[in-house]
Design a protein around this motif. Structure first.
Motif, PDB file in Angstrom:
ATOM      1  N   TYR A   1       0.834  -1.193   0.000  1.00  0.00           N
ATOM      2  CA  TYR A   1       0.000   0.000   0.000  1.00  0.00           C
ATOM      3  C   TYR A   1       0.875   1.252   0.000  1.00  0.00           C
TER       4      TYR A   1
ATOM      5  N   PRO B   1     -16.388   1.415  -2.861  1.00  0.00           N
ATOM      6  CA  PRO B   1     -15.337   0.581  -3.448  1.00  0.00           C
ATOM      7  C   PRO B   1     -15.593   0.331  -4.926  1.00  0.00           C
TER       8      PRO B   1
ATOM      9  N   ALA C   1     -10.139  -1.721   5.171  1.00  0.00           N
ATOM     10  CA  ALA C   1     -10.250  -1.457   3.735  1.00  0.00           C
ATOM     11  C   ALA C   1     -11.646  -1.847   3.275  1.00  0.00           C
TER      12      ALA C   1
ATOM     13  N   ASP D   1     -12.535  -2.386   0.233  1.00  0.00           N
ATOM     14  CA  ASP D   1     -12.375  -3.445  -0.755  1.00  0.00           C
ATOM     15  C   ASP D   1     -11.887  -4.706  -0.051  1.00  0.00           C
TER      16      ASP D   1
ATOM     17  N   VAL E   1      -7.641   1.181  -3.450  1.00  0.00           N
ATOM     18  CA  VAL E   1      -8.550   0.723  -2.400  1.00  0.00           C
ATOM     19  C   VAL E   1      -9.029   1.928  -1.599  1.00  0.00           C
TER      20      VAL E   1
END
Length: 825
Positions: free
Chosen positions: A279, A358, A796, A798, A807
Motif C-alpha cells: 500500500y 469501493p 479497507a 475493498d 482501495v
C-alpha cells in the motif's frame, strides 16, 4: 485571535463505578472509587462489572485499570485511543472522536461500534446499545482532567452485573473531590492546529460535603487537513457528594457540545497480491494527514424527515450533544448495604461524513465510464477553477483519481436514555467464612430517533482540505450532475438506506449473586434475567411493499428538472412499518478463585451472557414490515458463551496476569446471520526497578466463522480485522523532575473481509512523551502520537485486490506532536 480566547478562558477557569464481589463497603461514606484509590497495593479492589469491591487476587475476574497520570502519557486524541491500551481490547481508533469499532477477545466487529462491549461513565451506560447506526457510544464520551481512572472488565461477571455487556465493560470514572485543589492545562499542536484548555477543581465545602468541577474547550482544524476548524466545542462536568455514617449521596451533571470530523475512507494505491499487498499514498494526497472533508464541501442538500428540501452544514462532522443529570447513594439498612444509581441523559447531534464506494472511486476514466458513458467530460463545480473543463482527467492532481463520494448524513434527533440500578448486599458469617448475597433490579429506556439523508457527489482527490467538487457531462453535452451532486440520494449504491428510525426500547433486569469466601478459596455465582420491549415505527423504501423512495424535484428552483434532480430521495411517510416485539434472555456466571500464596492466585470462570439487538436488525428479514413482530425469535438477542482461567501474580516490584479464554457467539445484523468461535491467551504485566517502569500486555487469538446462513463460503474463515496478536507496551524512565518514555501499540496482519482474500498488514504505532516539572506545581509535556508517521491500515472497504489498483481504506492518523503546560493549585 484563537490563542487570545484560549488564554482568556484559562484566566476565567483559574479563580463509581459499578461494584466486585465479597468485600466490606467503602468506609466514611467514600465511593468505592475512592476506596480503591486509597487502598494499599496488596489490597487493591476492582469495582466495575462485579458485585462489590474486593482484592483482585481474591476475585475470579480479568480486569485492567488505567490511571489519569498514565493515560496522559499515551497522547490519546480520543477515548478509543485510550482503550487500545487495555489488553484483550481491539479498538480500531481511526475515525476521530467517535464511531470507532471496539471489541474484545475475538468477539466480532461486523458493522462497527461496540456491540458486545458496554461503555460506561461512572458506572452507568453511555448508551444502552453501543452500536447504534451513526450514534455510537464513544461519540458521546470525552476524556479530560476530570477523569480519575479507566477500569475494564473482560468477560466474567460483566454478563450479569450489566445488561448488554457479555464481552465486558469499560468504565470511565470521574474525580469526586477527594483531594483538595485543581489544575489548568493549556495544549497546542506543534505540527497541527489545535488549541485546548482543560481545567479541574475539587475539594471540601465542609467536613461532610465535597465537590468536583471541570471540563475542557478546544478549537482547531485538527490532526488532518479539512480546510476549516473541524474541531470546536467542549464539556463541563460537576458533582457534589454528602457523606454520613455508613454511606453517601452524590449528585452530578454533564454538559457536552462538541463538533469533530469523522475520518472515513481515503484512496490508497495497492500493488502486489491479495496475500502480499503493498500500500502507498497516491500523489497529492496523504491518507495519514488528509481527508475527503474540504472547504469546498460546505453542505449537503437533501430532503429532511418531512420531505422538505434542506441544506445541512457539513462542517458539523460528528456533532455530539449531551445534557445529563444523575445521582447515586449508598447507605446501611440494618445488616444490608443499599446502593441506588440513577441517570437521565438527553443525547442528540448529527453525523456528517464521507463514504467512498469501493470500485467506484478510482481512475477518472473508470469513474467517468461508469456514470457518464463513453466520451463524458469533467469540469470543476466549485473552488478556484469553478467552471473550467478538465482537459486531461488522467493527470488530475498528479494522481488522475475521481472520488464517487456518498455523503453519509444523519440527524441524531434523540438518543436519550434513562437508567436506574438498585441493589442490596449483605455479608453473612457462615462456616468459618463469609457469604455475600446481592440482589438488584436494573431498568432502562433507550430512544433511537434518527433520520438518514444521504447524497452523492463527485470530488477530486486532493489534499490540504482543498478537494473541489466536480461536474460530469455526457458526450452529448447533457449535464449529469448539478453543482457536483450526481443525485440527492445514495445513487452510488442503489438508492438504499433512506431511513427514519423512531423506536423506543425498554430494558428490565433483576439479578442476584452469591459469593462465599473462606481462607484461600472464593466461590461465586451470579444470574441475570433481561426482558424488554421494542416499540415504534420506521420509514424507508428498503422495507418494500411498494414504498416509493425516489422522485423528481426542482432542487435549484430554475423551473427545469435536470438529470441529477430526477434522483431525489424521499421518505414514504404515509406507509411506516411498525416495530413491536418483546424479548428475554438469561445470563449467568460461575467462578472460583484460589489464593495459593499472598502474591499468587489462580481462577476459573464460565459465563453465558447476551446482547439484545436494536436498530441493527430493523430493515431486515428478521422483523416483519407488516406488524413489527419478530420473524425470527432468535434474532432478538445474540448469546455469548465464555470460559476463562488464569494465574495472577503481584509482587513488590512486578505483576503478571495470564488468562486463557474461549468464546462462542451468534450474530444477527443487517445482511448477517452467523456464528463465531474464538480462543486464546491474554497477558498483562508490569515491572518497576528504581526510575524504570514497564507496563505491557498482549493477546493471542485464534478465531473463525463456524456457521453462516447467508454466505456458506465464509465458514471456517477468520473474521475480518481479527489479528492473531495485538499488543501494547509502555516503558518509561522517571526522576523527580522529568519523565520520558514511549507507548507502543501494534497488531499482526488480518483480513480486510470475511472472504479472507485481501490482507491488511500488521503495524506498530509508537507514541512518545516527555514531561518536565519546572516546580512541584508546573509541568511541561510534549506528546507525539504516531511518532514515526507510520502508514497503519486499519480497514479497507475493498475485500479483494481491485483491478483499478485503488482501495478505499481507513488509516491511523499520521504524526501529531502537541505541547502542554499544566498548573496545579
Amino acid at each position: 485571535m484563537k490563542l487570545k480566547y484560549l488564554l482568556l478562558a484559562a484566566a476565567f477557569a483559574c479563580p463509581v463505578s459499578a461494584y466486585a464481589e465479597d468485600a466490606t463497603p467503602a468506609k466514611d461514606g467514600q465511593s468505592e472509587t475512592a476506596a480503591t484509590q486509597t487502598a494499599q497495593p496488596t489490597k487493591r479492589a476492582f469495582t466495575t462489572g462485579v458485585a462489590r469491591g474486593r482484592d483482585l487476587l481474591d476475585s475470579a475476574i480479568s480486569t485492567s485499570a488505567l490511571d489519569e497520570a498514565e493515560i496522559e502519557k499515551f497522547a490519546p486524541r480520543s477515548v478509543s485511543e485510550i482503550f487500545r491500551n487495555i489488553p484483550g481490547m481491539r479498538s480500531e481508533a481511526y475515525a476521530g472522536e467517535g464511531y470507532s469499532s471496539i471489541s474484545i477477545r475475538g468477539l466480532p466487529i461486523a458493522l462497527g461500534g461496540a456491540k458486545f462491549l458496554q461503555l460506561q461513565e461512572d458506572g452507568m451506560p453511555v448508551l444502552e446499545f453501543g452500536d447504534i447506526g451513526f450514534g455510537q457510544a464513544d461519540q458521546f464520551l470525552r476524556a479530560d482532567l476530570t477523569l480519575s481512572q479507566v477500569q475494564a472488565i473482560r468477560g466474567g461477571s460483566a454478563s450479569t452485573f450489566s445488561s448488554n455487556s457479555p464481552g465486558g465493560v469499560i468504565n470511565l470514572i470521574s474525580k469526586t473531590g477527594e483531594e483538595q485543589g485543581g489544575a489548568v492545562e493549556l495544549t497546542t499542536g506543534l505540527d497541527y492546529e489545535t488549541y485546548r484548555m482543560d481545567f479541574d477543581y475539587g475539594g471540601k465545602l465542609s467536613d461532610s460535603v465535597r465537590f468536583n468541577v471541570g471540563g475542557f474547550y478546544r478549537q482547531g482544524e485538527g490532526p488532518r487537513a479539512t480546510g476549516y476548524d473541524a474541531y470546536k466545542g467542549g464539556q463541563l462536568k460537576f458533582n457534589i457528594t454528602k457523606t454520613f455514617d455508613g454511606g453517601y449521596i452524590r449528585l452530578y451533571a454533564k454538559f457536552l457540545d462538541d463538533k469533530s470530523p469523522n475520518y472515513s475512507q481515503t484512496p490508497l494505491r495497492v500493488t502486489g497480491t491479495n496475500a502480499d499487498p503493498h500500500y502507498a499514498n497516491v500523489a497529492g494526497f496523504d491518507a495519514r494527514s488528509d481527508t475527503m472533508y474540504s472547504r469546498y464541501l460546505p453542505s449537503n442538500i437533501s430532503m429532511n424527515e418531512n420531505n422538505q428540501l434542506t441544506r445541512y452544514d457539513y462542517t458539523d462532522g460528528m456533532h455530539s450533544k449531551v445534557k445529563s443529570v444523575g445521582g447515586e447513594a449508598q447507605f446501611e439498612l440494618g445488616e444490608w448495604t443499599i446502593n441506588e444509581r440513577f441517570r437521565y441523559s438527553d443525547i442528540s447531534g448529527a453525523f456528517r461524513g464521507t463514504f467512498l464506494a469501493p470500485s467506484l472511486t478510482g481512475p477518472a476514466s473508470v469513474v467517468m465510464g461508469i456514470w457518464g458513458g463513453p466520451g463524458a467530460t469533467l469540469s470543476y463545480a466549485n473552488g478556484p477553477n469553478a467552471g473550467q473543463v478538465i482537459a486531461n482527467p488522467s493527470t488530475l492532481n498528479g494522481n488522475g483519481l475521481v472520488s464517487s463520494t456518498t455523503l453519509f448524513d444523519a440527524d441524531l434527533n434523540d438518543l436519550s436514555n434513562v437508567t436506574n440500578d438498585f441493589r442490596a448486599s449483605r455479608v453473612w458469617d457462615l462456616a468459618g467464612g463469609k457469604l455475600t448475597t446481592t440482589v438488584g433490579f436494573y431498568k432502562a429506556g433507550q430512544t433511537i430517533d434518527t433520520t438518514w439523508h444521504f447524497s452523492s457527489v463527485f470530488q477530486e482527490v486532493k489534499g490540504g482540505g482543498e478537494a473541489a467538487m466536480l461536474n460530469l457531462t455526457s458526450a452529448g453535452g447533457v449535464p449529469l450532475t448539478q453543482n457536483g451532486f450526481y443525485g440527492f440520494a445514495s445513487s452510488f449504491f442503489g438508492n438504499t438506506r433512506r431511513n427514519i428510525y423512531d423506536v423506543n426500547y425498554s430494558v428490565n433486569a433483576p439479578y442476584a449473586s452469591l459469593n462465599y469466601h473462606a481462607g484461600k478459596l472464593a466461590i461465586g455465582g451470579s444470574i441475570r434475567y433481561d426482558f424488554g420491549t421494542a416499540r415504534g415505527q420506521v420509514f424507508g423504501a428498503d422495507l418494500g411493499g411498494g414504498r416509493k423512495g425516489l422522485t423528481s424535484y426542482d432542487v435549484n428552483g430554475d423551473g427545469v428538472i435536470s438529470a441529477a434532480e430526477t434522483r431525489v430521495a424521499i421518505y414514504p411517510l404515509t406507509t411506516p412499518a411498525p416495530v413491536n416485539y418483546d424479548y428475554d434472555y438469561l445470563s449467568y456466571s460461575l467462578g472460583v478463585n484460589y489464593r495459593i500464596a499472598e502474591q499468587l492466585s489462580v481462577f476459573g470462570r464460565y459465563s453465558r451472557g447476551g446482547r439484545a439487538n436494536a436498530d441493527r436488525i430493523l430493515y431486515s428479514n428478521f422483523i416483519s414490515p407488516t406488524d413489527g413482530s419478530l420473524v425470527r425469535k432468535d434474532a432478538a438477542y445474540d448469546p455469548v458463551t465464555q470460559a476463562e482461567g488464569g494465574l495472577k501474580f503481584r509482587g513488590q516490584d512486578a505483576e503478571l496476569y495470564v488468562t486463557g479464554f474461549w468464546a462462542k457467539t451468534k450474530e444477527h445484523n443487517i445482511g448477517l446471520d452467523r456464528s463465531y468461535r474464538a480462543y486464546g491467551v491474554e497477558l498483562e504485566g508490569s515491572i518497576k526497578k528504581g526510575p524504570f517502569r514497564l507496563n505491557a500486555g498482549a493477546t493471542y487469538t485464534k478465531a473463525k466463522i463456524t456457521a453462516d446462513a447467508l454466505v456458506a463460503a465464509t465458514v471456517g474463515n477468520v473474521p475480518k480485522h481479527q489479528a492473531d496478536l495485538i499488543f501494547q507496551a509502555t516503558p518509561q524512565f522517571e526522576t523527580e523532575r522529568f519523565t520520558i518514555g514511549a507507548n507502543f501499540v501494534g497488531t499482526t496482519s488480518s483480513y480486510a473481509g470475511d472472504n479472507n482474500a485481501l490482507k491488511l498488514p500488521g503495524y506498530t504505532l509508537v507514541n512518545g512523551f516527555a514531561q518536565y516539572r519546572l516546580t512541584d506545581r508546573v509541568q511541561l509535556t510534549v506528546n507525539a502520537n504516531n511518532l514515526f508517521n507510520k502508514l497503519a491500515i486499519i480497514d479497507a472497504q475493498d475485500t479483494s485486490l481491485p483491478a483499478t489498483g485503488i482501495v478505499q481504506a481507513r488509516v491511523a492518523n499520521g504524526r501529531t506532536v502537541s505541547a502542554s503546560v499544566r498548573f496545579d493549585f
